[in-house]
Write a protein that holds these residues in place. Sequence first.
Motif, PDB file in Angstrom:
ATOM      1  N   GLN A   1       0.822  -1.212   0.000  1.00 38.30           N
ATOM      2  CA  GLN A   1       0.000   0.000   0.000  1.00 38.30           C
ATOM      3  C   GLN A   1       0.856   1.262   0.000  1.00 38.30           C
ATOM      4  O   GLN A   1       0.583   2.214  -0.730  1.00 38.30           O
ATOM      5  N   GLN A   2       1.922   1.259   0.801  1.00 36.43           N
ATOM      6  CA  GLN A   2       2.801   2.427   0.836  1.00 36.43           C
ATOM      7  C   GLN A   2       3.515   2.604  -0.497  1.00 36.43           C
ATOM      8  O   GLN A   2       3.621   3.712  -1.017  1.00 36.43           O
ATOM      9  N   GLY A   3       3.995   1.511  -1.057  1.00 37.03           N
ATOM     10  CA  GLY A   3       4.711   1.585  -2.327  1.00 37.03           C
ATOM     11  C   GLY A   3       3.840   2.066  -3.462  1.00 37.03           C
ATOM     12  O   GLY A   3       4.291   2.847  -4.315  1.00 37.03           O
ATOM     13  N   LEU A   4       2.584   1.637  -3.491  1.00 35.40           N
ATOM     14  CA  LEU A   4       1.681   2.062  -4.558  1.00 35.40           C
ATOM     15  C   LEU A   4       1.413   3.564  -4.514  1.00 35.40           C
ATOM     16  O   LEU A   4       1.131   4.172  -5.547  1.00 35.40           O
ATOM     17  N   ARG A   5       1.535   4.177  -3.346  1.00 37.20           N
ATOM     18  CA  ARG A   5       1.355   5.625  -3.242  1.00 37.20           C
ATOM     19  C   ARG A   5       2.435   6.379  -4.021  1.00 37.20           C
ATOM     20  O   ARG A   5       2.210   7.480  -4.499  1.00 37.20           O
ATOM     21  N   PHE A   6       3.634   5.777  -4.114  1.00 40.21           N
ATOM     22  CA  PHE A   6       4.767   6.473  -4.719  1.00 40.21           C
ATOM     23  C   PHE A   6       5.145   5.933  -6.095  1.00 40.21           C
ATOM     24  O   PHE A   6       5.972   6.530  -6.780  1.00 40.21           O
ATOM     25  N   ALA A   7       4.576   4.805  -6.491  1.00 37.73           N
ATOM     26  CA  ALA A   7       4.956   4.177  -7.757  1.00 37.73           C
ATOM     27  C   ALA A   7       4.421   4.972  -8.948  1.00 37.73           C
ATOM     28  O   ALA A   7       3.286   5.429  -8.948  1.00 37.73           O
ATOM     29  N   VAL A   8       5.252   5.111  -9.952  1.00 34.26           N
ATOM     30  CA  VAL A   8       4.843   5.742 -11.208  1.00 34.26           C
ATOM     31  C   VAL A   8       3.990   4.718 -11.965  1.00 34.26           C
ATOM     32  O   VAL A   8       4.437   3.588 -12.184  1.00 34.26           O
ATOM     33  N   PRO A   9       2.764   5.078 -12.341  1.00 27.96           N
ATOM     34  CA  PRO A   9       1.909   4.126 -13.060  1.00 27.96           C
ATOM     35  C   PRO A   9       2.621   3.567 -14.292  1.00 27.96           C
ATOM     36  O   PRO A   9       3.252   4.298 -15.046  1.00 27.96           O
ATOM     37  N   GLY A  10       2.533   2.250 -14.435  1.00 27.31           N
ATOM     38  CA  GLY A  10       3.159   1.584 -15.575  1.00 27.31           C
ATOM     39  C   GLY A  10       4.613   1.210 -15.366  1.00 27.31           C
ATOM     40  O   GLY A  10       5.198   0.518 -16.196  1.00 27.31           O
ATOM     41  N   SER A  11       5.215   1.642 -14.263  1.00 25.32           N
ATOM     42  CA  SER A  11       6.622   1.308 -14.002  1.00 25.32           C
ATOM     43  C   SER A  11       6.739  -0.136 -13.540  1.00 25.32           C
ATOM     44  O   SER A  11       5.758  -0.766 -13.141  1.00 25.32           O
ATOM     45  N   ASP A  12       7.949  -0.659 -13.601  1.00 29.12           N
ATOM     46  CA  ASP A  12       8.197  -2.026 -13.122  1.00 29.12           C
ATOM     47  C   ASP A  12       7.815  -2.155 -11.649  1.00 29.12           C
ATOM     48  O   ASP A  12       7.247  -3.164 -11.242  1.00 29.12           O
ATOM     49  N   ALA A  13       8.130  -1.136 -10.858  1.00 27.60           N
ATOM     50  CA  ALA A  13       7.798  -1.184  -9.432  1.00 27.60           C
ATOM     51  C   ALA A  13       6.288  -1.234  -9.234  1.00 27.60           C
ATOM     52  O   ALA A  13       5.788  -2.021  -8.415  1.00 27.60           O
ATOM     53  N   ALA A  14       5.542  -0.428  -9.987  1.00 28.84           N
ATOM     54  CA  ALA A  14       4.076  -0.421  -9.854  1.00 28.84           C
ATOM     55  C   ALA A  14       3.506  -1.781 -10.228  1.00 28.84           C
ATOM     56  O   ALA A  14       2.621  -2.310  -9.542  1.00 28.84           O
ATOM     57  N   GLU A  15       4.012  -2.365 -11.302  1.00 31.44           N
ATOM     58  CA  GLU A  15       3.525  -3.676 -11.726  1.00 31.44           C
ATOM     59  C   GLU A  15       3.886  -4.750 -10.705  1.00 31.44           C
ATOM     60  O   GLU A  15       3.071  -5.624 -10.399  1.00 31.44           O
ATOM     61  N   GLY A  16       5.097  -4.684 -10.155  1.00 32.29           N
ATOM     62  CA  GLY A  16       5.501  -5.643  -9.137  1.00 32.29           C
ATOM     63  C   GLY A  16       4.665  -5.529  -7.873  1.00 32.29           C
ATOM     64  O   GLY A  16       4.281  -6.540  -7.273  1.00 32.29           O
ATOM     65  N   LEU A  17       4.372  -4.307  -7.473  1.00 32.61           N
ATOM     66  CA  LEU A  17       3.545  -4.090  -6.285  1.00 32.61           C
ATOM     67  C   LEU A  17       2.126  -4.607  -6.510  1.00 32.61           C
ATOM     68  O   LEU A  17       1.534  -5.205  -5.604  1.00 32.61           O
ATOM     69  N   THR A  18       1.611  -4.408  -7.697  1.00 32.52           N
ATOM     70  CA  THR A  18       0.272  -4.911  -8.015  1.00 32.52           C
ATOM     71  C   THR A  18       0.250  -6.433  -7.998  1.00 32.52           C
ATOM     72  O   THR A  18      -0.686  -7.045  -7.464  1.00 32.52           O
ATOM     73  N   ARG A  19       1.292  -7.060  -8.551  1.00 39.62           N
ATOM     74  CA  ARG A  19       1.374  -8.531  -8.517  1.00 39.62           C
ATOM     75  C   ARG A  19       1.483  -9.033  -7.076  1.00 39.62           C
ATOM     76  O   ARG A  19       0.862 -10.029  -6.711  1.00 39.62           O
ATOM     77  N   ALA A  20       2.263  -8.328  -6.257  1.00 37.09           N
ATOM     78  CA  ALA A  20       2.398  -8.720  -4.849  1.00 37.09           C
ATOM     79  C   ALA A  20       1.051  -8.608  -4.142  1.00 37.09           C
ATOM     80  O   ALA A  20       0.671  -9.498  -3.368  1.00 37.09           O
ATOM     81  N   GLN A  21       0.320  -7.545  -4.420  1.00 43.63           N
ATOM     82  CA  GLN A  21      -1.002  -7.347  -3.825  1.00 43.63           C
ATOM     83  C   GLN A  21      -1.945  -8.494  -4.236  1.00 43.63           C
ATOM     84  O   GLN A  21      -2.664  -9.045  -3.404  1.00 43.63           O
ATOM     85  N   ASP A  22      -1.921  -8.858  -5.503  1.00 45.01           N
ATOM     86  CA  ASP A  22      -2.761  -9.950  -5.990  1.00 45.01           C
ATOM     87  C   ASP A  22      -2.385 -11.269  -5.292  1.00 45.01           C
ATOM     88  O   ASP A  22      -3.261 -12.042  -4.895  1.00 45.01           O
ATOM     89  N   LEU A  23      -1.089 -11.511  -5.143  1.00 38.38           N
ATOM     90  CA  LEU A  23      -0.619 -12.731  -4.490  1.00 38.38           C
ATOM     91  C   LEU A  23      -1.084 -12.797  -3.037  1.00 38.38           C
ATOM     92  O   LEU A  23      -1.569 -13.840  -2.567  1.00 38.38           O
ATOM     93  N   ILE A  24      -0.983 -11.676  -2.339  1.00 34.33           N
ATOM     94  CA  ILE A  24      -1.442 -11.629  -0.943  1.00 34.33           C
ATOM     95  C   ILE A  24      -2.952 -11.905  -0.877  1.00 34.33           C
ATOM     96  O   ILE A  24      -3.403 -12.692  -0.055  1.00 34.33           O
ATOM     97  N   ASN A  25      -3.702 -11.249  -1.748  1.00 34.14           N
ATOM     98  CA  ASN A  25      -5.155 -11.401  -1.738  1.00 34.14           C
ATOM     99  C   ASN A  25      -5.593 -12.826  -2.080  1.00 34.14           C
ATOM    100  O   ASN A  25      -6.592 -13.311  -1.560  1.00 34.14           O
ATOM    101  N   GLN A  26      -4.841 -13.491  -2.932  1.00 31.18           N
ATOM    102  CA  GLN A  26      -5.195 -14.876  -3.324  1.00 31.18           C
ATOM    103  C   GLN A  26      -4.827 -15.895  -2.262  1.00 31.18           C
ATOM    104  O   GLN A  26      -5.497 -16.916  -2.131  1.00 31.18           O
ATOM    105  N   ASN A  27      -3.783 -15.629  -1.515  1.00 28.02           N
ATOM    106  CA  ASN A  27      -3.252 -16.654  -0.597  1.00 28.02           C
ATOM    107  C   ASN A  27      -3.516 -16.406   0.878  1.00 28.02           C
ATOM    108  O   ASN A  27      -3.263 -17.283   1.697  1.00 28.02           O
ATOM    109  N   TYR A  28      -3.980 -15.207   1.233  1.00 31.62           N
ATOM    110  CA  TYR A  28      -4.140 -14.942   2.666  1.00 31.62           C
ATOM    111  C   TYR A  28      -5.515 -14.385   2.934  1.00 31.62           C
ATOM    112  O   TYR A  28      -6.009 -13.481   2.695  1.00 31.62           O
TER     113      TYR A  28
END
Length: 110
Positions: free
Chosen positions: A83-110
């Motif tokens: 959540q903190q990282g998404l506040r600062f990530a540039v949309p479309g950047s590798d970091a934004a995409e990685g954070l979104t994938r991490a969020q999806d992984l957390i939501n699917q598994n926990y």
Amino acid sequence: VILKPQLGSVPNAPAPAVAALNPAALSLAKQARQQYQSLDYQGAIATAERGLRIERRSAELYLVLAQSYIQLALPDKARMFVQQGLRFAVPGSDAAEGLTRAQDLINQNY
């Protein structure tokens, strides 16, 4: 013919895909990523936290933290850093995409 750029000739230049980091924070982000890739999650966390003390707006450092906490099966901490990282990530950047994938992984598994 060599054309010289005119001031104001590019009215809406796109933002850079990666926010410029303090050189020390950039070095720590690279080190943290290497530690993560070598499965040293605790080391990656410690290094990323040092980087955040220098540059609080580094989405890449938040991504390393989130991914490390996922690997350590600490989804609540991982979610907080996503959540903190998404506040600062540039949309479309590798970091934004990685954070979104991490969020999806957390939501699917926990």
